[in-house]
Write an enzyme that holds these catalytic residues in place. Structure first.
Site, PDB file in Angstrom:
ATOM      1  N   ARG A  14       0.822  -1.211   0.000  1.00 48.57           N
ATOM      2  CA  ARG A  14       0.000   0.000   0.000  1.00 48.57           C
ATOM      3  C   ARG A  14       0.860   1.268   0.000  1.00 48.57           C
ATOM      4  O   ARG A  14       0.500   2.272  -0.619  1.00 48.57           O
ATOM      5  CB  ARG A  14      -0.925  -0.020   1.230  1.00 48.57           C
ATOM      6  CG  ARG A  14      -1.840   1.207   1.372  1.00 48.57           C
ATOM      7  CD  ARG A  14      -2.756   1.037   2.580  1.00 48.57           C
ATOM      8  NE  ARG A  14      -3.431   2.274   2.939  1.00 48.57           N
ATOM      9  CZ  ARG A  14      -4.593   2.679   2.466  1.00 48.57           C
ATOM     10  NH1 ARG A  14      -5.231   1.920   1.575  1.00 48.57           N
ATOM     11  NH2 ARG A  14      -5.148   3.813   2.853  1.00 48.57           N
TER      12      ARG A  14
ATOM     13  N   LEU B 237      -6.780   7.775  -1.296  1.00 52.65           N
ATOM     14  CA  LEU B 237      -6.886   6.339  -1.023  1.00 52.65           C
ATOM     15  C   LEU B 237      -7.877   6.140   0.107  1.00 52.65           C
ATOM     16  O   LEU B 237      -7.805   6.829   1.130  1.00 52.65           O
ATOM     17  CB  LEU B 237      -5.530   5.759  -0.621  1.00 52.65           C
ATOM     18  CG  LEU B 237      -4.514   5.458  -1.714  1.00 52.65           C
ATOM     19  CD1 LEU B 237      -3.145   5.194  -1.105  1.00 52.65           C
ATOM     20  CD2 LEU B 237      -4.954   4.269  -2.543  1.00 52.65           C
ATOM     21  N   SER B 238      -8.799   5.201  -0.059  1.00 50.41           N
ATOM     22  CA  SER B 238      -9.717   4.861   1.025  1.00 50.41           C
ATOM     23  C   SER B 238      -8.982   4.057   2.096  1.00 50.41           C
ATOM     24  O   SER B 238      -7.884   3.554   1.876  1.00 50.41           O
ATOM     25  CB  SER B 238     -10.903   4.053   0.497  1.00 50.41           C
ATOM     26  OG  SER B 238     -11.705   4.841  -0.371  1.00 50.41           O
ATOM     27  N   ALA B 239      -9.607   3.932   3.255  1.00 52.47           N
ATOM     28  CA  ALA B 239      -9.024   3.165   4.359  1.00 52.47           C
ATOM     29  C   ALA B 239      -8.921   1.687   3.975  1.00 52.47           C
ATOM     30  O   ALA B 239      -9.760   1.169   3.231  1.00 52.47           O
ATOM     31  CB  ALA B 239      -9.868   3.326   5.610  1.00 52.47           C
TER      32      ALA B 239
END
Length: 376
Positions: free
Chosen positions: A38, A63-65
């Site tokens: 990530r 970016l989402s969690a």
């Protein structure tokens, strides 16, 4: 949005935490998450925050969690060979993970509003293909991104097996999103602050399930031109005919992976077990550092060209026993090194597919082509 699980020290520990919290529940999704770091999708100055279960935004980059991406990947129920459309594809992190599951004969498209984000996504994709050894562990469906507003796609022109929208959708746009699906397809989207899974069960029938509460920025409404007409988004061709040269490359790589699938799969399973075992021991032995070697398996997921699900339970038990013996041998070697006073042992990772390609009796330019011009 996020913060549902503890932060990790690295990508693997973050995935361990997501598994423990039951956000990641399937092997396919776990393997895809572990294959892509990530942090590689963060700007360098923000990498320290990559393994927290939090969303991240910098300008147009978002970016989402991790917990949200986990639920999305599980809900999509991805399989090799499917077509996928990512609305608001952003950095390409999710699309790249999806491509690891779809395989070389899937379709992987993304629509992104901001042109600078498209450029960023292609930079990250190029970096992954050229430098990541994970690329050689999977048969990859490379994503293709286009610039545009996802509300300006003509639904009657193109339909997909799986669709994800990464921006908040209001009720008035739900029907528009549904029309992008084939019958039998799955749509995952944040609908009125609930991550929602919609399955198209028939031409005019749907099943809807709410997953978790979420908070997403809303979809940006289209801007009309001076003549009053919207700007239509041109999606890539779905059924593009592959060149014979490209098909030959896919076949060569697949054959080399399949040739040693049994031994390589065992080595990979052993490496994972050794990693988990040594990780537990490190918690009690802070003075010693050991990096175990990773041997890449032929394929971590079943592709459209073969089926790896016919293995008997007896075979699995035999492999588990083999893995246990190898782990014990590794532990004995570790103890021996400690007795000899070795504090740090580092072994170079081995990319077996790459080694096999380089050993083929082929001209060097052809070898480089089969390797996808990889730098490592």
């Amino acid at each position: 949005m996020g913060g549902a699980v503890s932060a990790g020290d690295d990508n693997d520990e973050l995935i361990d935490n997501l598994k423990e919290a039951q956000y990641i529940r399937s092997d396919l999704v776990e393997h895809a998450f572990r294959a892509i770091d990530r942090a590689d999708y963060y700007l360098e100055e923000f990498r320290d925050s990559a393994y927290k279960d939090l969303a991240w935004r910098h300008g147009n980059i978002h970016l989402s969690a991790p917990c949200i991406y986990s639920e999305v990947m599980e809900a999509l129920d991805l399989q090799p060979g499917l077509s996928f459309l990512n609305l608001g594809s952003g950095t390409g992190y999710l699309s790249t993970m999806v491509g690891l599951i779809l395989g070389p004969f899937g379709v992987n498209h993304g629509v992104e509003l901001h042109e600078d984000v498209i450029e960023y996504a292609y930079q990250k994709l190029d970096f992954f293909i050229k430098t990541s050894d994970s690329f050689d562990r999977f048969e990859f469906c490379e994503p293709c991104f286009v610039v545009g507003n996802c509300l300006e796609i003509a639904p009657e022109i193109r339909q997909y097996d799986r669709v994800y929208c990464g921006a908040g959708v209001q009720k008035e746009h739900e029907e528009y999103m549904k029309k992008l699906l084939k019958v039998g397809g799955i749509l995952v989207l944040p609908l009125e602050e609930k991550l929602t899974k919609i399955t198209r069960t028939g031409y005019n029938t749907w099943e809807t399930r709410k997953i978790i509460a979420v908070s997403f920025a809303p979809l940006v409404l289209p801007k009309h031109r001076e003549n009053g007409n919207p700007r239509a988004v041109s999606l890539p061709v779905i059924f593009e005919v592959r060149s014979l040269q490209d098909l030959a490359r896919i076949t060569i790589r697949h054959s080399l992976k399949k040739a040693g699938s049994g031994s390589l799969a065992l080595l990979m399973r052993t490496a994972f077990k050794q990693r988990n075992h040594l990780k537990q021991k490190w918690e009690h032995h802070d003075s010693a550092l050991l990096t175990n070697s990773y041997l890449f398996m032929s394929r971590m997921i079943a592709g459209p060209m073969d089926n790896n699900n016919n293995q008997s339970s007896t075979d699995n038990e035999d492999e588990d026993e083999d893995c246990r013996r190898v782990c014990e041998q590794g532990e004995e070697k570790e103890d021996g090194r400690r007795k000899e006073g070795s504090v740090l042992v580092i072994e170079t990772p081995v990319n077996l597919l790459r080694e096999r390609i380089l050993s083929l009796p082929l001209p060097e330019p052809l070898k480089i082509y089969v390797l996808y011009y990889r730098e490592k």
